[in-house]
Write a protein that holds these residues in place. Structure first.
Motif, short mmCIF file in Angstrom:
data_model
loop_
_atom_site.label_atom_id
_atom_site.label_comp_id
_atom_site.label_asym_id
_atom_site.label_seq_id
_atom_site.Cartn_x
_atom_site.Cartn_y
_atom_site.Cartn_z
N VAL A 52 -18.71 -11.96 -3.55
CA VAL A 52 -18.70 -10.65 -4.20
C VAL A 52 -19.38 -9.63 -3.31
O VAL A 52 -18.87 -8.52 -3.10
CB VAL A 52 -19.40 -10.73 -5.57
N VAL A 61 -20.92 -7.68 -12.16
CA VAL A 61 -20.26 -8.98 -12.34
C VAL A 61 -20.43 -9.39 -13.80
O VAL A 61 -21.48 -9.16 -14.40
CB VAL A 61 -20.91 -10.03 -11.41
N GLY A 121 -16.74 -8.72 -9.92
CA GLY A 121 -16.56 -10.16 -10.01
C GLY A 121 -16.53 -10.64 -11.45
O GLY A 121 -17.13 -10.01 -12.34
N GLY A 151 -11.72 -7.64 -6.17
CA GLY A 151 -12.72 -8.37 -6.93
C GLY A 151 -12.48 -9.86 -6.96
O GLY A 151 -11.34 -10.33 -6.82
N ILE A 152 -13.55 -10.63 -7.17
CA ILE A 152 -13.54 -12.09 -7.07
C ILE A 152 -13.62 -12.75 -8.45
O ILE A 152 -14.37 -12.30 -9.33
CB ILE A 152 -14.73 -12.58 -6.23
N HIS A 221 -8.84 -13.89 -6.15
CA HIS A 221 -9.22 -12.48 -6.11
C HIS A 221 -8.03 -11.63 -6.53
O HIS A 221 -6.88 -12.04 -6.45
CB HIS A 221 -9.73 -12.09 -4.72
#
Length: 225
Positions: A52, A61, A121, A151-152, A221
Motif C-alpha cells: 500500500v 485502508v 487498500g 489500490g491493493i 489490485h
C-alpha cells in the motif's frame, strides 16, 4: 421459502450478525493475540502494508470483518491510516473498548458506507467465508468500488468445496454456515470484478490453534487508469 418482500441477503446477514454478537466476548478473548502465534500471517499483513505504501496511492485502508480489532491494531502500529468495519455491533463495541483511539464502524461488506474510489487498500481476512458462492461477486464488486485505482486488496478464505454448518460455538448456540472456496474460482471472480491478481498463496492450518482447513491468500489490485 423466503417471502418475496424479504431480501435473502439481508436474512443471511442477520444470521451472521446474531451469531457473532452471541460469541463476541469469548471470540475476542481467544483471538486477541492470535498474530503472535501466526508468523506467516504477520508477514503477509506486513507485506500488504508495504505494498500500500509503495503504490503512493493516497487514502486510508479498511480492515473488513475486523472482529475485535487485532489486525486493525497491527496495521495502525505500522503507521497506516486504517479503520475497521464489522457486521457485529458487539464486535465493534469490543474493538473500540480494547483499542481506544482507533476507528471502528458497524457495516456490511455487501454495502459499505464508503465513497467510491476512496481507499488505498482493503484487507479482508475471512470476511467472505459466510457468503454463499453466488453472493461472493457482490462483495468483490464492493471492494473494487471503494478502492482507488492502484489500490491493493488482500483477501483470505478457507479452501475447499461446499460448506460447514455450525450450531454451537464457544459453547453457545449459533446457526451459520462457513463456505469453502476454490482459489482459482475466486481469482476468476476477482478478474470479473475488474481486479488484477498479482500473487496467490496457500497454507495449511496452524496445528492446535485453527480449524483444520487449508487457507488461501490472494493479493490483487485495482488497475490504475
Amino acid at each position: 421459502m423466503t417471502p418475496p418482500d424479504i431480501d435473502p441477503d439481508d436474512a443471511l446477514l442477520d444470521r451472521i450478525r446474531v451469531a457473532y454478537d452471541t460469541v463476541a466476548e469469548p471470540y475476542a478473548d481467544q483471538f486477541a493475540d492470535e498474530l503472535a502465534q501466526k508468523p506467516l500471517d504477520r508477514a503477509l499483513i506486513d507485506g500488504f502494508a508495504d505494498q500500500v505504501r509503495a503504490t503512493g496511492v493516497d487514502g486510508p485502508v479498511a480492515d473488513l470483518g475486523c472482529g475485535p480489532g487485532q489486525v486493525t491494531r497491527h496495521l495502525a502500529d505500522r503507521d497506516l491510516p486504517v479503520f475497521g468495519v464489522d457486521l457485529s455491533p458487539e464486535m465493534v463495541r469490543l474493538a473500540r473498548e480494547r483499542h481506544p483511539g482507533l476507528d471502528f464502524r458497524a457495516g456490511s461488506i455487501l454495502g459499505l458506507a464508503v465513497a467510491d474510489r476512496s481507499l488505498a487498500g482493503v484487507l479482508s481476512l475471512y470476511s467472505v467465508i459466510h457468503l454463499p458462492r453466488p453472493v461472493l461477486p457482490r462483495a468483490l464488486a464492493e471492494f473494487y468500488r471503494v478502492l482507488r485505482p492502484g489500490g491493493i486488496l488482500l483477501l483470505a478464505f478457507h479452501v475447499g468445496a461446499g460448506q460447514l454448518h455450525v450450531d454451537t460455538w464457544f459453547d453457545r448456540p449459533v446457526s451459520f454456515d462457513g463456505h469453502l472456496f476454490d482459489p482459482d474460482d475466486v481469482a476468476d471472480c476477482l478478474a470479473e470484478a475488474g481486479f488484477e491478481v498479482r500473487a496467490r498463496m496457500r497454507r495449511q492450518p496452524y496445528p492446535g490453534i485453527e480449524a483444520p482447513t487449508e487457507r488461501a491468500y490472494l493479493f490483487a489490485h485495482r488497475p490504475a487508469g
